[in-house]
Motif scaffolding. Structure first.
Motif, PDB file in Angstrom:
ATOM      1  N   PRO A  18      51.735  84.423  68.809  1.00 53.09           N
ATOM      2  CA  PRO A  18      53.056  83.802  68.683  1.00 53.09           C
ATOM      3  C   PRO A  18      54.071  84.703  67.983  1.00 53.09           C
ATOM      4  O   PRO A  18      55.277  84.573  68.212  1.00 53.09           O
ATOM      5  CB  PRO A  18      52.790  82.527  67.877  1.00 53.09           C
ATOM      6  N   MET A  19      53.593  85.636  67.172  1.00 55.82           N
ATOM      7  CA  MET A  19      54.516  86.555  66.499  1.00 55.82           C
ATOM      8  C   MET A  19      55.144  87.512  67.509  1.00 55.82           C
ATOM      9  O   MET A  19      56.338  87.834  67.419  1.00 55.82           O
ATOM     10  CB  MET A  19      53.799  87.329  65.395  1.00 55.82           C
ATOM     11  N   ILE A  20      54.353  87.957  68.475  1.00 55.40           N
ATOM     12  CA  ILE A  20      54.899  88.822  69.524  1.00 55.40           C
ATOM     13  C   ILE A  20      55.947  88.061  70.327  1.00 55.40           C
ATOM     14  O   ILE A  20      56.997  88.607  70.675  1.00 55.40           O
ATOM     15  CB  ILE A  20      53.776  89.383  70.421  1.00 55.40           C
ATOM     16  N   GLN A  21      55.692  86.783  70.598  1.00 55.55           N
ATOM     17  CA  GLN A  21      56.677  85.976  71.319  1.00 55.55           C
ATOM     18  C   GLN A  21      57.983  85.880  70.527  1.00 55.55           C
ATOM     19  O   GLN A  21      59.071  85.983  71.096  1.00 55.55           O
ATOM     20  CB  GLN A  21      56.122  84.577  71.587  1.00 55.55           C
ATOM     21  N   LEU A  22      57.887  85.718  69.223  1.00 58.80           N
ATOM     22  CA  LEU A  22      59.066  85.639  68.382  1.00 58.80           C
ATOM     23  C   LEU A  22      59.820  86.969  68.355  1.00 58.80           C
ATOM     24  O   LEU A  22      61.056  87.006  68.493  1.00 58.80           O
ATOM     25  CB  LEU A  22      58.669  85.223  66.965  1.00 58.80           C
ATOM     26  N   GLU A  24      59.789  89.262  70.646  1.00 56.13           N
ATOM     27  CA  GLU A  24      60.405  89.404  71.987  1.00 56.13           C
ATOM     28  C   GLU A  24      61.697  88.597  72.082  1.00 56.13           C
ATOM     29  O   GLU A  24      62.688  89.065  72.642  1.00 56.13           O
ATOM     30  CB  GLU A  24      59.428  88.936  73.068  1.00 56.13           C
ATOM     31  N   GLN A  25      61.671  87.376  71.578  1.00 54.03           N
ATOM     32  CA  GLN A  25      62.849  86.510  71.641  1.00 54.03           C
ATOM     33  C   GLN A  25      64.031  87.155  70.912  1.00 54.03           C
ATOM     34  O   GLN A  25      65.153  87.166  71.418  1.00 54.03           O
ATOM     35  CB  GLN A  25      62.517  85.142  71.019  1.00 54.03           C
ATOM     36  N   ILE A  26      63.786  87.669  69.727  1.00 56.28           N
ATOM     37  CA  ILE A  26      64.854  88.309  68.946  1.00 56.28           C
ATOM     38  C   ILE A  26      65.280  89.612  69.613  1.00 56.28           C
ATOM     39  O   ILE A  26      66.473  89.911  69.720  1.00 56.28           O
ATOM     40  CB  ILE A  26      64.403  88.513  67.492  1.00 56.28           C
ATOM     41  N   LYS A  27      64.319  90.388  70.091  1.00 57.61           N
ATOM     42  CA  LYS A  27      64.603  91.670  70.750  1.00 57.61           C
ATOM     43  C   LYS A  27      65.489  91.484  71.982  1.00 57.61           C
ATOM     44  O   LYS A  27      66.386  92.284  72.235  1.00 57.61           O
ATOM     45  CB  LYS A  27      63.288  92.336  71.147  1.00 57.61           C
ATOM     46  N   LEU A  54      53.037  97.039  69.478  1.00 51.00           N
ATOM     47  CA  LEU A  54      53.692  96.784  68.200  1.00 51.00           C
ATOM     48  C   LEU A  54      54.332  98.055  67.634  1.00 51.00           C
ATOM     49  O   LEU A  54      55.445  98.011  67.099  1.00 51.00           O
ATOM     50  CB  LEU A  54      52.694  96.195  67.209  1.00 51.00           C
ATOM     51  N   ASP A  55      53.642  99.180  67.756  1.00 49.49           N
ATOM     52  CA  ASP A  55      54.207 100.452  67.292  1.00 49.49           C
ATOM     53  C   ASP A  55      55.478 100.792  68.069  1.00 49.49           C
ATOM     54  O   ASP A  55      56.451 101.290  67.497  1.00 49.49           O
ATOM     55  CB  ASP A  55      53.192 101.587  67.427  1.00 49.49           C
ATOM     56  N   TYR A  57      57.539  98.603  69.440  1.00 48.98           N
ATOM     57  CA  TYR A  57      58.574  97.705  68.909  1.00 48.98           C
ATOM     58  C   TYR A  57      59.183  98.294  67.647  1.00 48.98           C
ATOM     59  O   TYR A  57      60.393  98.329  67.471  1.00 48.98           O
ATOM     60  CB  TYR A  57      57.991  96.337  68.535  1.00 48.98           C
ATOM     61  N   GLN A  58      58.305  98.738  66.749  1.00 51.26           N
ATOM     62  CA  GLN A  58      58.801  99.249  65.475  1.00 51.26           C
ATOM     63  C   GLN A  58      59.654 100.500  65.663  1.00 51.26           C
ATOM     64  O   GLN A  58      60.637 100.703  64.954  1.00 51.26           O
ATOM     65  CB  GLN A  58      57.649  99.524  64.519  1.00 51.26           C
ATOM     66  N   GLN A  59      59.304 101.336  66.637  1.00 53.97           N
ATOM     67  CA  GLN A  59      60.099 102.530  66.919  1.00 53.97           C
ATOM     68  C   GLN A  59      61.477 102.180  67.478  1.00 53.97           C
ATOM     69  O   GLN A  59      62.465 102.834  67.165  1.00 53.97           O
ATOM     70  CB  GLN A  59      59.377 103.431  67.914  1.00 53.97           C
ATOM     71  N   LYS A  60      61.525 101.150  68.308  1.00 54.75           N
ATOM     72  CA  LYS A  60      62.765 100.818  69.016  1.00 54.75           C
ATOM     73  C   LYS A  60      63.618  99.766  68.320  1.00 54.75           C
ATOM     74  O   LYS A  60      64.785  99.607  68.671  1.00 54.75           O
ATOM     75  CB  LYS A  60      62.437 100.355  70.432  1.00 54.75           C
ATOM     76  N   LEU A  61      63.052  99.045  67.379  1.00 52.16           N
ATOM     77  CA  LEU A  61      63.787  97.960  66.720  1.00 52.16           C
ATOM     78  C   LEU A  61      63.988  98.288  65.241  1.00 52.16           C
ATOM     79  O   LEU A  61      63.079  98.126  64.428  1.00 52.16           O
ATOM     80  CB  LEU A  61      63.026  96.634  66.853  1.00 52.16           C
ATOM     81  N   PRO A  62      65.171  98.724  64.863  1.00 53.69           N
ATOM     82  CA  PRO A  62      65.404  99.063  63.455  1.00 53.69           C
ATOM     83  C   PRO A  62      65.345  97.852  62.528  1.00 53.69           C
ATOM     84  O   PRO A  62      65.220  98.012  61.311  1.00 53.69           O
ATOM     85  CB  PRO A  62      66.810  99.676  63.465  1.00 53.69           C
ATOM     86  N   ASN A  63      65.391  96.659  63.091  1.00 53.57           N
ATOM     87  CA  ASN A  63      65.348  95.439  62.278  1.00 53.57           C
ATOM     88  C   ASN A  63      63.937  94.900  62.098  1.00 53.57           C
ATOM     89  O   ASN A  63      63.762  93.798  61.601  1.00 53.57           O
ATOM     90  CB  ASN A  63      66.250  94.366  62.884  1.00 53.57           C
ATOM     91  N   LEU A  64      62.905  95.678  62.485  1.00 54.70           N
ATOM     92  CA  LEU A  64      61.507  95.244  62.383  1.00 54.70           C
ATOM     93  C   LEU A  64      60.693  96.221  61.548  1.00 54.70           C
ATOM     94  O   LEU A  64      60.719  97.428  61.779  1.00 54.70           O
ATOM     95  CB  LEU A  64      60.881  95.148  63.781  1.00 54.70           C
ATOM     96  N   LYS A  65      59.951  95.688  60.577  1.00 56.99           N
ATOM     97  CA  LYS A  65      59.016  96.474  59.769  1.00 56.99           C
ATOM     98  C   LYS A  65      57.643  95.834  59.912  1.00 56.99           C
ATOM     99  O   LYS A  65      57.486  94.624  59.727  1.00 56.99           O
ATOM    100  CB  LYS A  65      59.454  96.472  58.301  1.00 56.99           C
ATOM    101  N   ILE A  66      56.631  96.652  60.252  1.00 58.34           N
ATOM    102  CA  ILE A  66      55.269  96.152  60.442  1.00 58.34           C
ATOM    103  C   ILE A  66      54.334  96.809  59.431  1.00 58.34           C
ATOM    104  O   ILE A  66      54.360  98.030  59.246  1.00 58.34           O
ATOM    105  CB  ILE A  66      54.757  96.445  61.873  1.00 58.34           C
ATOM    106  N   TYR A  67      53.506  95.971  58.806  1.00 57.59           N
ATOM    107  CA  TYR A  67      52.437  96.446  57.930  1.00 57.59           C
ATOM    108  C   TYR A  67      51.121  95.972  58.519  1.00 57.59           C
ATOM    109  O   TYR A  67      50.920  94.781  58.730  1.00 57.59           O
ATOM    110  CB  TYR A  67      52.576  95.880  56.513  1.00 57.59           C
ATOM    111  N   TYR A  68      50.221  96.915  58.805  1.00 53.43           N
ATOM    112  CA  TYR A  68      48.872  96.594  59.259  1.00 53.43           C
ATOM    113  C   TYR A  68      47.980  96.578  58.028  1.00 53.43           C
ATOM    114  O   TYR A  68      47.877  97.589  57.329  1.00 53.43           O
ATOM    115  CB  TYR A  68      48.359  97.637  60.246  1.00 53.43           C
ATOM    116  N   ILE A  69      47.343  95.459  57.758  1.00 53.49           N
ATOM    117  CA  ILE A  69      46.506  95.324  56.574  1.00 53.49           C
ATOM    118  C   ILE A  69      45.066  95.136  57.047  1.00 53.49           C
ATOM    119  O   ILE A  69      44.761  94.165  57.741  1.00 53.49           O
ATOM    120  CB  ILE A  69      46.965  94.131  55.714  1.00 53.49           C
ATOM    121  N   CYS A  70      44.204  96.082  56.686  1.00 53.76           N
ATOM    122  CA  CYS A  70      42.830  96.073  57.193  1.00 53.76           C
ATOM    123  C   CYS A  70      41.842  96.272  56.047  1.00 53.76           C
ATOM    124  O   CYS A  70      42.057  97.109  55.168  1.00 53.76           O
ATOM    125  CB  CYS A  70      42.642  97.195  58.208  1.00 53.76           C
ATOM    126  N   SER A  71      40.752  95.523  56.098  1.00 56.88           N
ATOM    127  CA  SER A  71      39.699  95.671  55.095  1.00 56.88           C
ATOM    128  C   SER A  71      39.034  97.034  55.200  1.00 56.88           C
ATOM    129  O   SER A  71      38.673  97.642  54.198  1.00 56.88           O
ATOM    130  CB  SER A  71      38.651  94.571  55.269  1.00 56.88           C
TER     131      SER A  71
END
Length: 149
Positions: A18-22, A24-27, A54-55, A57-71
């Motif tokens: 659902p986050m990707i859908q959101l 996309e909607q804003i993009k 996702l990467d 998106y982050q390159q093309k959308l200056p209004n998006l910041k992504i943090y990948y959090i992995c154990s």
């Protein structure tokens, strides 16, 4: 569009859908100036679903910041990518990376039961939003600006 100045998204594993859908909607709305932050949690850096998309998106959308959090993060996965963080989504991590909750911020959360419990508290037994729990209330988020998907 533009109802909130900022949207924060917390996704655990397949909760990314659902986050990707959101995003996309804003993009796709050139009039939408909403900024976005995505905290995407996975057990292993090799498990990150749709990472290439996702990467991009982050390159093309200056209004998006992504943090990948992995154990678990291998050294090769972390080379050149400051957005991969070893650990778990937590109060301390989010406090360091994000501003505290405020009226113009809205937050979406999607993941497993344990993920909900840690971030925002479980949904109600009748599938309602339930009480706000987890670490978000400590960051001044309220039930009015958090939605459990």
């Amino acid at each position: 569009a533009n109802k909130y100045t900022h949207i924060t998204m917390f996704a655990g594993g397949s909760g990314i859908t659902p986050m990707i859908q959101l995003i996309e909607q804003i993009k796709n709305n050139s009039n939408d100036n909403t900024t976005m932050t995505l905290f995407f949690s996975n057990h292993d850096s090799k498990d990150i679903l749709l990472k290439e998309k996702l990467d991009l998106y982050q390159q093309k959308l200056p209004n998006l910041k992504i943090y990948y959090i992995c154990s678990n993060v291998s050294d090769s996965d972390n080379v050149g990518n400051e957005n991969i963080i070893k650990g778990r989504v937590s109060y301390d991590l989010v406090k360091e990376l994000m501003p505290r909750g405020r009226d113009e911020t809205f937050t979406y959360v999607c993941g497993s039961q344990s993920y909900y419990n840690a971030v925002c508290g479980l949904k109600g037994k009748d599938k309602t939003q339930g009480e706000l729990g987890g670490f978000l209330p400590q960051l001044n988020y309220t039930k009015d600006n958090v939605y459990k998907l």
